[in-house]
Write an enzyme that holds these catalytic residues in place. Sequence first.
Site, PDB file in Angstrom:
ATOM      1  N   HIS A  10      37.038  38.973  37.894  1.00 20.26           N
ATOM      2  CA  HIS A  10      37.746  37.854  38.517  1.00 20.26           C
ATOM      3  C   HIS A  10      38.935  37.483  37.641  1.00 20.26           C
ATOM      4  O   HIS A  10      38.856  37.520  36.418  1.00 20.26           O
ATOM      5  CB  HIS A  10      36.835  36.631  38.665  1.00 20.26           C
ATOM      6  CG  HIS A  10      37.533  35.444  39.277  1.00 20.26           C
ATOM      7  ND1 HIS A  10      37.858  35.388  40.609  1.00 20.26           N
ATOM      8  CD2 HIS A  10      37.983  34.287  38.728  1.00 20.26           C
ATOM      9  CE1 HIS A  10      38.477  34.245  40.860  1.00 20.26           C
ATOM     10  NE2 HIS A  10      38.565  33.563  39.735  1.00 20.26           N
ATOM     11  N   VAL A  11      40.043  37.139  38.290  1.00 24.96           N
ATOM     12  CA  VAL A  11      41.168  36.547  37.564  1.00 24.96           C
ATOM     13  C   VAL A  11      41.478  35.213  38.205  1.00 24.96           C
ATOM     14  O   VAL A  11      41.240  34.995  39.394  1.00 24.96           O
ATOM     15  CB  VAL A  11      42.417  37.455  37.572  1.00 24.96           C
ATOM     16  CG1 VAL A  11      42.146  38.747  36.828  1.00 24.96           C
ATOM     17  CG2 VAL A  11      42.909  37.734  38.981  1.00 24.96           C
ATOM     18  N   ASP A  55      50.985  22.450  38.370  1.00 26.79           N
ATOM     19  CA  ASP A  55      49.572  22.822  38.271  1.00 26.79           C
ATOM     20  C   ASP A  55      49.186  22.977  36.789  1.00 26.79           C
ATOM     21  O   ASP A  55      49.806  23.755  36.066  1.00 26.79           O
ATOM     22  CB  ASP A  55      49.392  24.134  39.038  1.00 26.79           C
ATOM     23  CG  ASP A  55      47.987  24.707  38.977  1.00 26.79           C
ATOM     24  OD1 ASP A  55      47.087  24.058  38.420  1.00 26.79           O
ATOM     25  OD2 ASP A  55      47.789  25.821  39.522  1.00 26.79           O
ATOM     26  N   ASP A  77      48.877  24.666  43.906  1.00 27.78           N
ATOM     27  CA  ASP A  77      48.213  25.610  42.996  1.00 27.78           C
ATOM     28  C   ASP A  77      49.013  26.912  43.023  1.00 27.78           C
ATOM     29  O   ASP A  77      49.334  27.426  44.096  1.00 27.78           O
ATOM     30  CB  ASP A  77      46.795  25.898  43.466  1.00 27.78           C
ATOM     31  CG  ASP A  77      45.855  24.733  43.222  1.00 27.78           C
ATOM     32  OD1 ASP A  77      46.326  23.689  42.733  1.00 27.78           O
ATOM     33  OD2 ASP A  77      44.657  24.862  43.536  1.00 27.78           O
ATOM     34  N   GLY A  93      43.414  31.905  39.713  1.00 27.98           N
ATOM     35  CA  GLY A  93      44.497  31.706  40.662  1.00 27.98           C
ATOM     36  C   GLY A  93      45.576  30.779  40.138  1.00 27.98           C
ATOM     37  O   GLY A  93      46.443  30.350  40.903  1.00 27.98           O
ATOM     38  N   HIS A  94      45.510  30.449  38.841  1.00 30.99           N
ATOM     39  CA  HIS A  94      46.409  29.430  38.292  1.00 30.99           C
ATOM     40  C   HIS A  94      47.259  29.995  37.153  1.00 30.99           C
ATOM     41  O   HIS A  94      46.828  30.871  36.399  1.00 30.99           O
ATOM     42  CB  HIS A  94      45.593  28.234  37.786  1.00 30.99           C
ATOM     43  CG  HIS A  94      44.745  27.617  38.851  1.00 30.99           C
ATOM     44  ND1 HIS A  94      45.205  26.615  39.684  1.00 30.99           N
ATOM     45  CD2 HIS A  94      43.479  27.877  39.244  1.00 30.99           C
ATOM     46  CE1 HIS A  94      44.239  26.280  40.534  1.00 30.99           C
ATOM     47  NE2 HIS A  94      43.189  27.028  40.287  1.00 30.99           N
ATOM     48  N   HIS A 147      38.494  33.724  49.643  1.00 29.51           N
ATOM     49  CA  HIS A 147      39.227  34.677  48.794  1.00 29.51           C
ATOM     50  C   HIS A 147      39.487  35.968  49.568  1.00 29.51           C
ATOM     51  O   HIS A 147      38.825  37.000  49.365  1.00 29.51           O
ATOM     52  CB  HIS A 147      38.456  34.953  47.509  1.00 29.51           C
ATOM     53  CG  HIS A 147      39.345  35.354  46.371  1.00 29.51           C
ATOM     54  ND1 HIS A 147      40.496  36.096  46.548  1.00 29.51           N
ATOM     55  CD2 HIS A 147      39.276  35.118  45.029  1.00 29.51           C
ATOM     56  CE1 HIS A 147      41.075  36.300  45.379  1.00 29.51           C
ATOM     57  NE2 HIS A 147      40.361  35.718  44.455  1.00 29.51           N
TER      58      HIS A 147
END
Length: 561
Positions: free
Chosen positions: A375-376, A206, A174, A378-379, A245
Amino acid sequence: MSHPHPELSAPPPLAEGGLRVIPLGGLGEVGRNMTVFEYDGRLLIVDCGVLFPEDHHPGVDLILPDFDPIRDRLDDVEALVLTHGHEDHIGATPYLLRERGDIPLVGSELTLALLDSKLREHRLKETVHHQVREGDRMTLGPFDLEFIAVNHSIPDALAVAIRTGAGLVLHTGDFKMDQLPLDGRITDLRAFARLGEEGVDLFLTDSTNAETPGFTPTEKSITPVIDQVFRDSAQRIIVACFASHVHRVQQVLDAAVAHDRKVAYVGRSMVRNMAIAKELGYLTVPAGVLIDAKELPTLAPERQVLISTGSQGEPMSALSRIAQRNHNLVHIEAGDTVLLASSLIPGNENAVYRVINGLARWGAKVVHKGNALVHVSGHASAGELLYCYNIVKPRNVLPVHGEIRHLLANADLARLTGVPNVVIAEDGVVVDLVDGVAEIAGKVACGYVFVDGSSVGDITESDLKDRRILGEEGFISIIVVVDSVSGKVSSGPEIHARGNALEGSSFEEIKQPIIDALDRTIAEGNTDAYQLQQTVRRVVGRWVNSTHRRRPMIIPVVIEA
């Protein structure tokens, strides 16, 4: 571009000098990631994660990859390589180690530390560990491994390059390409380019955000939003995020110091993981900011910050209990602020909104991804994937980690950049790399393995179907006693219903039809208990369907006396 087909047969023996890739999870779903590489009679496993159940998996705790295709070859496994410490990549490892306890584990410092904590919970002995970091290179059997730094929503994530006589494979794990990461550790695109110059024969990428245009926003873009939440909040602040996180927790700790608040962790996994991250230096906890959750009642609400588990609406999590006002330390009040600092995992929407509504009912202000940039992902988004294809210039691409729509979107991106061969596979579809060309070779039987309490693999799809019927339609039980001499009904039918609108009914109108049907069946010479039960089931099923428009589970019991 090749597409998998449900009628694919078992693969033939691997061609001499070829590399076989067998995805056992993660291709067709977001989770349960596990890929097996075979070369020269030896196996290398990359990741071994879990999938979390959805509403149509009643009673299921976890879903594992299916180890059956390699169960009789576990002695051939050189190692299990773990790309990072998220549950969907390490969570099934204890179950694999139950099958063979001495499989060497390869991973970064934080990944192995989180896994060790999990192994202790499962009362498993530590196996051989190979702790690696970016830039390291090691040989395990016929596999030459090189590890590359990648940026993700957990520290210490790695991509892995696998060199064999069949060619060079690059597996991203990822990743994203955050150019301003909180820990300063960027995805090593120079290494990607160097491997591209060497010649990447197969690129596993990913796919999770392949449908999202542009570039994934940076983690630092959230910092001003968190700061604004702290400025606007006059009472208690509760931040819910994933227990792994570390970067998000760091942002909250820093904001708490800036606004003179104290922080308490709530939730067992949050307490455990952040202690590990602090001990290893991945989390910086300023002096005096952290308190034990038991100290919260002594602190004024406007000085409190809670960092909690439960951002996905898990029913037993700290946040769910807070929303229901049955948490032993935290009593939600009007004016409190709850920050859900995570994305919605597909399938969890209803549970999350149930928690949001529960919190709002008590007067809390809920800040979430739907109304603020909290939130952003992780991909890597489509722009980042295109960039990678252009610098790696792979000969073959196998999209991984995503639902079918994500895999197809990723394949389209690869083709746009001129990749000569893109293979779309699903779990169990075998891909062989022979003479520089990747092709589908067949398919192995590969299904979901359900964990229900201490039971692993005993629950089937049929059991889940029964559970869904019970949950949605209830059940009706019918007990009838048949005289073994006369062949006539001597007692009953006694009928009970549970979990539906028929509960408490007398069922008088259906009792005689049941007796008449049994009499006819016995008169025809069918005296087998199973046949008589089927007769009862058919009569009651038709009646319930025609009169009440329901299809409950029907449990007939015919006793011969």
